[in-house]
Design an enzyme around this catalytic site. Structure first.
Site, PDB file in Angstrom:
ATOM      1  CB  SER A   1      58.750  49.269  41.498  1.00 26.01           C
ATOM      2  OG  SER A   1      59.860  49.965  42.009  1.00 26.01           O
TER       3      SER A   1
ATOM      4  CB  SER B   1      67.281  66.694  38.034  1.00 31.98           C
ATOM      5  OG  SER B   1      68.529  66.974  38.589  1.00 31.98           O
TER       6      SER B   1
ATOM      7  CE1 TYR C   1      70.162  60.962  43.939  1.00 33.23           C
ATOM      8  CE2 TYR C   1      70.144  63.190  44.814  1.00 33.23           C
ATOM      9  CZ  TYR C   1      69.495  62.144  44.191  1.00 33.23           C
ATOM     10  OH  TYR C   1      68.176  62.276  43.810  1.00 33.23           O
TER      11      TYR C   1
ATOM     12  CE  LYS D   1      68.693  62.239  40.520  1.00 34.85           C
ATOM     13  NZ  LYS D   1      67.686  61.657  39.615  1.00 34.85           N
TER      14      LYS D   1
HETATM   15  N1  LIG Z   1      62.895  61.153  47.477  1.00 38.08           N
HETATM   16  C1  LIG Z   1      63.799  62.128  47.472  1.00 38.08           C
HETATM   17  O1  LIG Z   1      64.232  62.630  48.536  1.00 38.08           O
HETATM   18  C2  LIG Z   1      64.308  62.662  46.157  1.00 38.08           C
HETATM   19  C3  LIG Z   1      64.840  63.969  46.134  1.00 38.08           C
HETATM   20  C4  LIG Z   1      65.284  64.481  44.920  1.00 38.08           C
HETATM   21  C5  LIG Z   1      65.203  63.716  43.758  1.00 38.08           C
HETATM   22  N2  LIG Z   1      64.702  62.440  43.814  1.00 38.08           N
HETATM   23  C6  LIG Z   1      64.657  61.675  42.551  1.00 38.08           C
HETATM   24  O2  LIG Z   1      63.310  61.352  42.266  1.00 38.08           O
HETATM   25  C7  LIG Z   1      63.256  60.149  41.479  1.00 38.08           C
HETATM   26  C8  LIG Z   1      62.224  59.194  42.050  1.00 38.08           C
HETATM   27  O3  LIG Z   1      62.622  58.755  43.322  1.00 38.08           O
HETATM   28  P1  LIG Z   1      61.576  58.511  44.510  1.00 38.08           P
HETATM   29  O4  LIG Z   1      61.698  59.663  45.433  1.00 38.08           O
HETATM   30  O5  LIG Z   1      60.255  58.152  43.984  1.00 38.08           O
HETATM   31  O6  LIG Z   1      62.273  57.246  45.249  1.00 38.08           O
HETATM   32  P2  LIG Z   1      61.960  55.660  45.168  1.00 38.08           P
HETATM   33  O7  LIG Z   1      60.645  55.371  45.783  1.00 38.08           O
HETATM   34  O8  LIG Z   1      63.184  55.013  45.752  1.00 38.08           O
HETATM   35  O9  LIG Z   1      61.857  55.345  43.617  1.00 38.08           O
HETATM   36  C9  LIG Z   1      62.975  55.087  42.808  1.00 38.08           C
HETATM   37  C10 LIG Z   1      62.551  54.174  41.684  1.00 38.08           C
HETATM   38  O10 LIG Z   1      63.693  53.958  40.824  1.00 38.08           O
HETATM   39  C11 LIG Z   1      63.751  52.566  40.563  1.00 38.08           C
HETATM   40  N3  LIG Z   1      65.080  52.118  40.183  1.00 38.08           N
HETATM   41  C12 LIG Z   1      66.225  52.086  40.916  1.00 38.08           C
HETATM   42  N4  LIG Z   1      67.218  51.565  40.187  1.00 38.08           N
HETATM   43  C13 LIG Z   1      66.689  51.243  38.975  1.00 38.08           C
HETATM   44  C14 LIG Z   1      67.197  50.676  37.780  1.00 38.08           C
HETATM   45  N5  LIG Z   1      68.489  50.301  37.677  1.00 38.08           N
HETATM   46  N6  LIG Z   1      66.374  50.514  36.715  1.00 38.08           N
HETATM   47  C15 LIG Z   1      65.074  50.881  36.799  1.00 38.08           C
HETATM   48  N7  LIG Z   1      64.521  51.397  37.895  1.00 38.08           N
HETATM   49  C16 LIG Z   1      65.327  51.588  38.975  1.00 38.08           C
HETATM   50  C17 LIG Z   1      63.250  51.896  41.825  1.00 38.08           C
HETATM   51  O11 LIG Z   1      62.871  50.585  41.489  1.00 38.08           O
HETATM   52  P3  LIG Z   1      63.205  49.253  42.329  1.00 38.08           P
HETATM   53  O12 LIG Z   1      61.963  49.008  43.143  1.00 38.08           O
HETATM   54  O13 LIG Z   1      63.441  48.218  41.290  1.00 38.08           O
HETATM   55  O14 LIG Z   1      64.416  49.560  43.183  1.00 38.08           O
HETATM   56  C18 LIG Z   1      62.077  52.799  42.151  1.00 38.08           C
HETATM   57  O15 LIG Z   1      60.950  52.434  41.399  1.00 38.08           O
HETATM   58  C19 LIG Z   1      64.690  59.607  41.443  1.00 38.08           C
HETATM   59  O16 LIG Z   1      65.307  59.964  40.219  1.00 38.08           O
HETATM   60  C20 LIG Z   1      65.358  60.324  42.597  1.00 38.08           C
HETATM   61  O17 LIG Z   1      66.766  60.473  42.402  1.00 38.08           O
HETATM   62  C21 LIG Z   1      64.241  61.905  44.987  1.00 38.08           C
END
Ligand SMILES: NC(=O)c1ccc[n+]([C@@H]2O[C@H](COP(=O)([O-])OP(=O)(O)OC[C@H]3O[C@@H](n4cnc5c(N)ncnc54)[C@H](OP(=O)(O)O)[C@@H]3O)[C@@H](O)[C@H]2O)c1
Length: 271
Positions: free
Chosen positions: A11, A132, A147, A151
């Site tokens: 999303s 991750s 967190y 991870k």
């Molecule tokens: N951004 C950072 O700083 C960062 C750093 C390191 C790793 N990551 C990892 O990268 C990945 C992607 O994150 P992002 O940066 O793109 O952030 P994001 O924009 O917040 O995306 C997270 C996604 O996960 C979905 N989600 C949350 N809970 C869920 C559930 N129970 N079932 C299905 N979908 C769910 C959210 O959907 P909804 O719209 O439904 O909430 C959203 O689509 C994650 O695994 C995150 O831990 C992020």
């Protein structure tokens, strides 16, 4: 024949960008999300099918996998991307956030992997790419213990599974993203409860201020992470663990070159 990729959490952020990228590259894409009825962008692509999936539900994971197979026949690559962050002092965390952190970031990939294994076994192979974080291989800030836990556990799960799935031709990869622009991650953080316990106030305000003023030049361009996923999915890279972003890379170098006590004191000294 076009290959098919299945992605969780499409999303927003990395999941959405990855779905668009692979669709533009001619792949069939199964984009899953909690609320497909709200999606307006991915619906524009003829080679993207959208199915509901809250990764915390094993039953819904099974259903989404069945729908994906019914739509495209064979799934080649699965990206476990859905994730969220629970930050703040462990003592102050809501019980529900502790469980939810594990349920989404760790149990979620377990649900999806288990739902896919019969299909991958029947096909004699398949690839799981687990998203991750550098926070899954090293610690970088206070108040990130939940967190980190989720991870680090994903990393252990992925390494451990390597041995039991290799004989079946099923492969696993890890992408340690180091933070990027263009996502909702920070907005979606579940912070620990406000409380009359003041012992963590100082650290909490320092971390919140660090997060809100973080220099975006330290963050990755989202496309850099997508390019890593692309090179893994297309087998241009066989790297088991890929760290993306300068911040994650330099923390990893520090972590690997110092005794742990020195590393912990160095990070603690930043706060
Ligand atoms: N951004 C950072 O700083 C960062 C750093 C390191 C790793 N990551 C990892 O990268 C990945 C992607 O994150 P992002 O940066 O793109 O952030 P994001 O924009 O917040 O995306 C997270 C996604 O996960 C979905 N989600 C949350 N809970 C869920 C559930 N129970 N079932 C299905 N979908 C769910 C959210 O959907 P909804 O719209 O439904 O909430 C959203 O689509 C994650 O695994 C995150 O831990 C992020």
């Amino acid at each position: 024949m076009a290959k098919t990729i299945f992605i969780t959490g499409t999303s927003s952020g990395l999941g959405k960008l990855t779905a668009k990228h692979f669709a533009q590259q001619g792949w069939n894409v199964v984009a899953t999300m909690r609320s497909p009825e709200k999606e307006t962008e991915l619906t524009q692509y003829p080679n993207i099918r959208i199915f509901p999936l809250d990764v915390t539900s094993p039953a819904q994971a099974k259903e989404a996998v069945e729908q994906a197979i019914a739509a495209f026949g064979k799934i080649d690559v699965v990206v476990n991307n859905a994730g969220m962050g629970a930050y703040g002092a462990l003592e102050l965390a809501k019980e529900t956030d502790i469980d939810w952190q594990f349920a989404v970031n760790t149990r979620g990939p377990i649900n999806v992997i288990r739902a896919f294994l019969p299909h991958f076994r029947a096909n004699g192979g398949g690839l799981f790419i687990n998203i991750s974080s550098f926070m899954g291989v090293t610690t970088a800030v206070p108040l990130g213990s939940l967190y980190n836990m989720s991870k680090f556990a994903l990393e252990g799960l992925t390494e451990g599974l390597y041995y039991e799935l290799k004989p079946l031709g099923i492969e696993l990869r890890l992408v340690e993203q180091g933070g990027s622009t263009g996502n909702n991650f920070r907005e979606n953080i579940a912070w620990s409860n406000e409380s009359d316990i003041k012992a963590y106030d100082d650290l909490t305000s320092k971390l919140k201020s660090l997060m809100s003023t973080r220099d975006t030049s330290q963050l990755s361009a989202p496309q850099d992470i997508v390019d890593v996923i692309d090179s893994l999915a297309t087998r241009k890279s066989n790297q088991f663990r890929t760290v993306v972003g300068d911040m994650g890379k330099s923390l990893m170098v520090m972590r690997n070159s110092m005794p742990i006590e020195q590393y912990l004191e160095t990070i603690a000294g930043n706060f």
